[in-house]
Design a protein around this motif. Structure first.
Motif, PDB file in Angstrom:
ATOM      1  N   LEU A 119       0.848  -1.185   0.000  1.00 53.10           N
ATOM      2  CA  LEU A 119       0.000   0.000   0.000  1.00 53.10           C
ATOM      3  C   LEU A 119       0.883   1.234   0.000  1.00 53.10           C
ATOM      4  O   LEU A 119       1.779   1.367   0.839  1.00 53.10           O
ATOM      5  CB  LEU A 119      -0.910   0.008   1.228  1.00 53.10           C
ATOM      6  CG  LEU A 119      -2.060  -1.001   1.218  1.00 53.10           C
ATOM      7  CD1 LEU A 119      -2.627  -1.177   2.620  1.00 53.10           C
ATOM      8  CD2 LEU A 119      -3.155  -0.550   0.255  1.00 53.10           C
ATOM      9  N   ILE A 120       0.644   2.120  -0.954  1.00 47.05           N
ATOM     10  CA  ILE A 120       1.374   3.382  -1.031  1.00 47.05           C
ATOM     11  C   ILE A 120       0.476   4.471  -0.461  1.00 47.05           C
ATOM     12  O   ILE A 120      -0.597   4.764  -0.993  1.00 47.05           O
ATOM     13  CB  ILE A 120       1.746   3.722  -2.478  1.00 47.05           C
ATOM     14  CG1 ILE A 120       2.630   2.629  -3.077  1.00 47.05           C
ATOM     15  CG2 ILE A 120       2.444   5.074  -2.555  1.00 47.05           C
ATOM     16  CD1 ILE A 120       2.917   2.836  -4.546  1.00 47.05           C
ATOM     17  N   LEU A 121       0.911   5.058   0.621  1.00 44.46           N
ATOM     18  CA  LEU A 121       0.167   6.138   1.267  1.00 44.46           C
ATOM     19  C   LEU A 121       0.722   7.472   0.803  1.00 44.46           C
ATOM     20  O   LEU A 121       1.924   7.727   0.914  1.00 44.46           O
ATOM     21  CB  LEU A 121       0.299   6.034   2.784  1.00 44.46           C
ATOM     22  CG  LEU A 121      -0.271   7.207   3.578  1.00 44.46           C
ATOM     23  CD1 LEU A 121      -1.794   7.209   3.536  1.00 44.46           C
ATOM     24  CD2 LEU A 121       0.238   7.176   5.022  1.00 44.46           C
ATOM     25  N   THR A 122      -0.149   8.323   0.286  1.00 48.89           N
ATOM     26  CA  THR A 122       0.286   9.666  -0.085  1.00 48.89           C
ATOM     27  C   THR A 122      -0.807  10.654   0.304  1.00 48.89           C
ATOM     28  O   THR A 122      -1.758  10.303   1.009  1.00 48.89           O
ATOM     29  CB  THR A 122       0.649   9.728  -1.586  1.00 48.89           C
ATOM     30  OG1 THR A 122       1.302  10.958  -1.857  1.00 48.89           O
ATOM     31  CG2 THR A 122      -0.581   9.578  -2.462  1.00 48.89           C
ATOM     32  N   VAL A 192      -0.662  -0.680  -4.557  1.00 50.58           N
ATOM     33  CA  VAL A 192      -1.954   0.015  -4.520  1.00 50.58           C
ATOM     34  C   VAL A 192      -1.728   1.367  -3.861  1.00 50.58           C
ATOM     35  O   VAL A 192      -1.260   1.446  -2.722  1.00 50.58           O
ATOM     36  CB  VAL A 192      -3.016  -0.781  -3.742  1.00 50.58           C
ATOM     37  CG1 VAL A 192      -4.299   0.041  -3.603  1.00 50.58           C
ATOM     38  CG2 VAL A 192      -3.315  -2.106  -4.439  1.00 50.58           C
ATOM     39  N   ALA A 193      -2.030   2.442  -4.584  1.00 52.32           N
ATOM     40  CA  ALA A 193      -1.799   3.796  -4.072  1.00 52.32           C
ATOM     41  C   ALA A 193      -3.112   4.439  -3.661  1.00 52.32           C
ATOM     42  O   ALA A 193      -4.130   4.309  -4.362  1.00 52.32           O
ATOM     43  CB  ALA A 193      -1.109   4.646  -5.140  1.00 52.32           C
ATOM     44  N   ALA A 229      -0.672  -5.987   4.225  1.00 51.40           N
ATOM     45  CA  ALA A 229       0.295  -5.364   3.322  1.00 51.40           C
ATOM     46  C   ALA A 229       1.015  -4.213   4.016  1.00 51.40           C
ATOM     47  O   ALA A 229       0.400  -3.465   4.792  1.00 51.40           O
ATOM     48  CB  ALA A 229      -0.418  -4.850   2.071  1.00 51.40           C
ATOM     49  N   PRO A 230       2.303  -4.033   3.751  1.00 55.74           N
ATOM     50  CA  PRO A 230       3.014  -2.875   4.297  1.00 55.74           C
ATOM     51  C   PRO A 230       2.419  -1.574   3.767  1.00 55.74           C
ATOM     52  O   PRO A 230       1.957  -1.513   2.625  1.00 55.74           O
ATOM     53  CB  PRO A 230       4.448  -3.066   3.787  1.00 55.74           C
ATOM     54  CG  PRO A 230       4.537  -4.500   3.376  1.00 55.74           C
ATOM     55  CD  PRO A 230       3.169  -4.900   2.936  1.00 55.74           C
ATOM     56  N   LEU A 231       2.448  -0.540   4.598  1.00 56.53           N
ATOM     57  CA  LEU A 231       1.914   0.772   4.243  1.00 56.53           C
ATOM     58  C   LEU A 231       3.083   1.750   4.180  1.00 56.53           C
ATOM     59  O   LEU A 231       3.651   2.133   5.203  1.00 56.53           O
ATOM     60  CB  LEU A 231       0.885   1.211   5.289  1.00 56.53           C
ATOM     61  CG  LEU A 231       0.158   2.527   5.073  1.00 56.53           C
ATOM     62  CD1 LEU A 231      -0.685   2.486   3.800  1.00 56.53           C
ATOM     63  CD2 LEU A 231      -0.743   2.847   6.274  1.00 56.53           C
TER      64      LEU A 231
END
Length: 299
Positions: A119-122, A192-193, A229-231
């Motif tokens: 997981l892509i956190l923005t 996944v963003a 999943a890692p964030l």
């Protein structure tokens, strides 16, 4: 027609015009024009300018910095729109000219090795759209979670730009379908963003953000909780030379005690703390043109 819908239609028309000229003119000229356009909108959009001023007044410690930062934000946003509407022109050969570097890429590769997806956190900070393009051009399989627009044509425009760069799009709704599509992508060990700084559906969790209680979206913490999943916090920021620096931090250490609600609350606060750190560092690239702290205020 509501004012909000009218503004979205104007935004669609504006983006179409920028995209048309952006495909005819070189990027350096479009960026030069963006400086003029950004200053123009800063001058005439009094209400929006006041909203930005309120937001930045809470972020910046020195009141004398607020005015210049607001103006700089409008110029940077105009430049963001130039690159946004030219996304379909980008190819792998352009990366060296546009990207200054990618700090923290190892965090992606280590996370992907775990096999649970990433997981892509923005946030609405810097050029989050370009970040997706850069990752796709680097060979990563990417799914982007997006919210629907009031204006259907604007939503279709955004989806088309992403899909032309082989980016898959999942549109959020109130059903389980969108969540299942995201979990499926993670199970396939894809990236996944998602954006984590706006509670759009009124189902958020209260956190402390720049000293005020506001609602943050539950989605990032919940997806990480359910999928394992890692964030990874990731941001794409424009520098003074109009190039981009991609920054990825180590995965957020998530609280897992088995008490679901408490864990989600704690993890959402950890997300807010990370986003606050980056927004404080790059306040002129946090593109929030409404009174954020009033709209999302929590009791």
């Amino acid at each position: 027609m509501s004012r909000k819908r009218l503004l979205h239609r104007l935004a669609y028309t504006y983006l179409t015009l920028i995209g048309f000229f952006g495909h005819l003119l070189p990027r350096w000229l479009m960026l030069w024009l963006a400086v003029l356009i950004g200053n123009f909108y800063w001058a005439v959009m009094k209400n929006d300018r006041e909203m930005v001023r309120r937001n930045l007044s809470r972020i910046l410690g020195d009141p004398s910095l607020v005015g210049p930062t607001v103006r700089r934000l409008y110029v940077r946003y105009a430049k963001y729109l130039v690159d946004y509407t030219r996304m379909d022109l980008l190819r792998e050969k352009h990366l060296r000219r546009l990207v200054r570097g990618f700090e923290g890429k190892e965090h992606f590769d280590q996370a992907m090795a775990g096999g649970k997806g990433t997981l892509i956190l923005t946030a609405h900070l810097g050029n989050w759209e370009m970040g997706g393009i850069f990752l796709s051009l680097m060979g990563y399989s990417l799914t982007v979670i997006t919210a629907p627009d009031v204006e259907a044509r604007l939503h279709e425009f955004r989806v088309r730009l992403r899909q032309e760069q082989r980016i898959k799009v999942v549109t959020l709704d109130d059903t389980m379908a969108s969540s299942l599509a995201v979990l499926k992508a993670l199970q396939a060990n894809e990236l996944v963003a998602l954006l984590g700084d706006r509670d759009l559906f009124g189902k958020g969790i209260p956190v402390i953000f720049f000293g005020q209680r506001v609602f943050f979206p539950i989605g990032p913490a919940l997806l990480a909780y359910l999928s394992g999943a890692p964030l990874i916090p990731t941001f794409v920021l424009m520098d003074q030379d109009d190039k981009y620096l991609c920054l990825a931090e180590p995965p957020i250490v998530l609280h897992r005690t088995g008490k679901r609600d408490q864990d989600l609350a704690e993890n959402t606060q950890r997300i807010a703390t990370v986003l606050e750190k980056f927004i404080r560092k790059y306040p002129d690239q946090w593109y929030t043109f409404y009174d954020y702290f009033s709209r999302h205020k929590a009791p």
